[in-house]
Write an enzyme that holds these catalytic residues in place. Structure first.
Site, mmCIF file in Angstrom:
data_model
loop_
_atom_site.group_PDB
_atom_site.id
_atom_site.type_symbol
_atom_site.label_atom_id
_atom_site.label_comp_id
_atom_site.label_asym_id
_atom_site.label_seq_id
_atom_site.Cartn_x
_atom_site.Cartn_y
_atom_site.Cartn_z
ATOM 1 N N GLU A 41 0.753 -1.058 0.409
ATOM 2 C CA GLU A 41 -0.014 0.429 0.120
ATOM 3 C C GLU A 41 0.427 1.282 -0.406
ATOM 4 O O GLU A 41 2.144 1.043 0.731
ATOM 5 C CB GLU A 41 -1.225 -0.017 1.099
ATOM 6 C CG GLU A 41 -2.065 1.158 1.841
ATOM 7 C CD GLU A 41 -2.497 0.797 2.942
ATOM 8 O OE1 GLU A 41 -3.505 1.820 2.532
ATOM 9 O OE2 GLU A 41 -2.707 1.036 3.739
ATOM 10 N N LYS A 123 -9.556 2.145 -2.539
ATOM 11 C CA LYS A 123 -9.772 1.787 -0.168
ATOM 12 C C LYS A 123 -11.159 2.587 0.328
ATOM 13 O O LYS A 123 -11.222 3.697 -0.390
ATOM 14 C CB LYS A 123 -9.008 2.110 -0.102
ATOM 15 C CG LYS A 123 -8.532 1.465 1.365
ATOM 16 C CD LYS A 123 -7.498 2.002 2.106
ATOM 17 C CE LYS A 123 -7.418 1.115 3.921
ATOM 18 N NZ LYS A 123 -5.482 2.771 4.634
ATOM 19 N N CYS A 158 -5.326 -3.076 2.871
ATOM 20 C CA CYS A 158 -5.208 -2.672 4.382
ATOM 21 C C CYS A 158 -6.378 -2.777 5.262
ATOM 22 O O CYS A 158 -6.967 -3.906 6.368
ATOM 23 C CB CYS A 158 -4.350 -1.364 4.911
ATOM 24 S SG CYS A 158 -3.281 -1.536 5.774
#
Length: 268
Positions: A41, A123, A158
């Site tokens: 990331e 995300k 994540c």
């Protein structure tokens, strides 16, 4: 298929050096026979370099992904380009669909063997705990998949790992491999080792979770990039030092596990 997780060092705000490391990792993985290389990331700017986000933001046709795409094409490997700070206005101007006409997003990009953009995931769950992410970024809205080497591939990022409903959506779309670029810091080591394993077990799918390495200010990444098989068994893993984690995975393995233990068919 051989998948390689490039757990390279990521320095906050040092974009050129970070991209150099990513390129070196892709080249190394290609010489080792990798078909797909996954980056961490915010592999170029560094997740915790919040003051650099606006300055270093790029469209999906920007210099970072151009360079990664060129390396992918040169070596004939697919690359899951971790994520970058995306300039949504620049991406929209280049013809890409965006959740908002302007602003910034945490964008994860799957590049094919020819270096072409095949899927973009932004995300969805932005981290608010001791993080400026929720203030700086626009959450994504779509959950794309891409077909590669016999797998239906999905992407999350994540903090998304804490929201299992996202992964069940992917399972409903037939996803057999989930790629999870991350910038997971100490002290939450047990969380990092438990959550992706749980997502693999719940959905009877491979989960490839790639983290960065090194320190960014007061934060240190835990590393421990790992490929989990559909039983949740670690196939390959690392410690917190820079490493290239490689694993042989097969779509037939997913089919066999889902046939042997058909939990997904028992949902109500």
């Amino acid at each position: 298929m051989t998948v390689a997780l490039a757990q390279h060092r990521v320095e906050a705000g040092h974009v050129e050096a970070n991209v150099d490391r990513a390129v070196e990792a892709i080249e190394h993985a290609a010489t080792e026979g990798a078909d797909l290389v996954c980056l961490p990331e915010m592999f170029n700017v560094g997740y915790f370099a919040f003051d650099s986000y606006a300055r270093e933001a790029e469209g999906l046709d920007g210099p970072t992904l151009d360079r990664i795409g060129d390396i992918a094409a040169e070596h004939g490997v697919a690359v899951q380009a971790g994520s970058i700070v995306e300039d949504l206005e620049a991406s929209a101007a280049a013809g890409f669909s965006t959740p908002e006409p302007s602003g910034l997003a945490n964008a994860s990009v799957f590049l094919g063997r020819a270096g072409d953009v095949r899927a973009v995931y932004r995300k969805q769950h932005l981290f608010g705990y001791d993080s400026a992410e929720t203030r700086l970024l626009t959450p994504g809205e779509s959950l794309p998949t891409v077909e590669f080497a016999g797998f239906t591939v999905g992407m999350t990022t994540c903090y998304d790992l804490r929201f299992p409903e996202l992964y069940r959506e992917l399972a409903n779309e037939g996803v057999s491999l989930v790629l999870v670029p991350s910038a997971w810091p100490y002290p939450r080591v047990e969380h990092w080792q438990t959550l992706p394993r749980s997502r693999a077990i719940e959905n009877l799918a491979y989960v490839a979770a790639v983290n960065g390495a090194g320190e960014m200010g007061d934060d240190q990444l835990v590393g421990r990039s790992t490929v989990y098989d559909p039983w949740g068994t670690p196939v390959a893993t690392s410690d917190d030092d820079p490493a290239l984690v490689t694993a042989e995975i097969a779509p037939s393995r997913v089919d066999a596990v889902r046939e042997e233990f058909p939990a997904l068919r028992d949902r109500r």
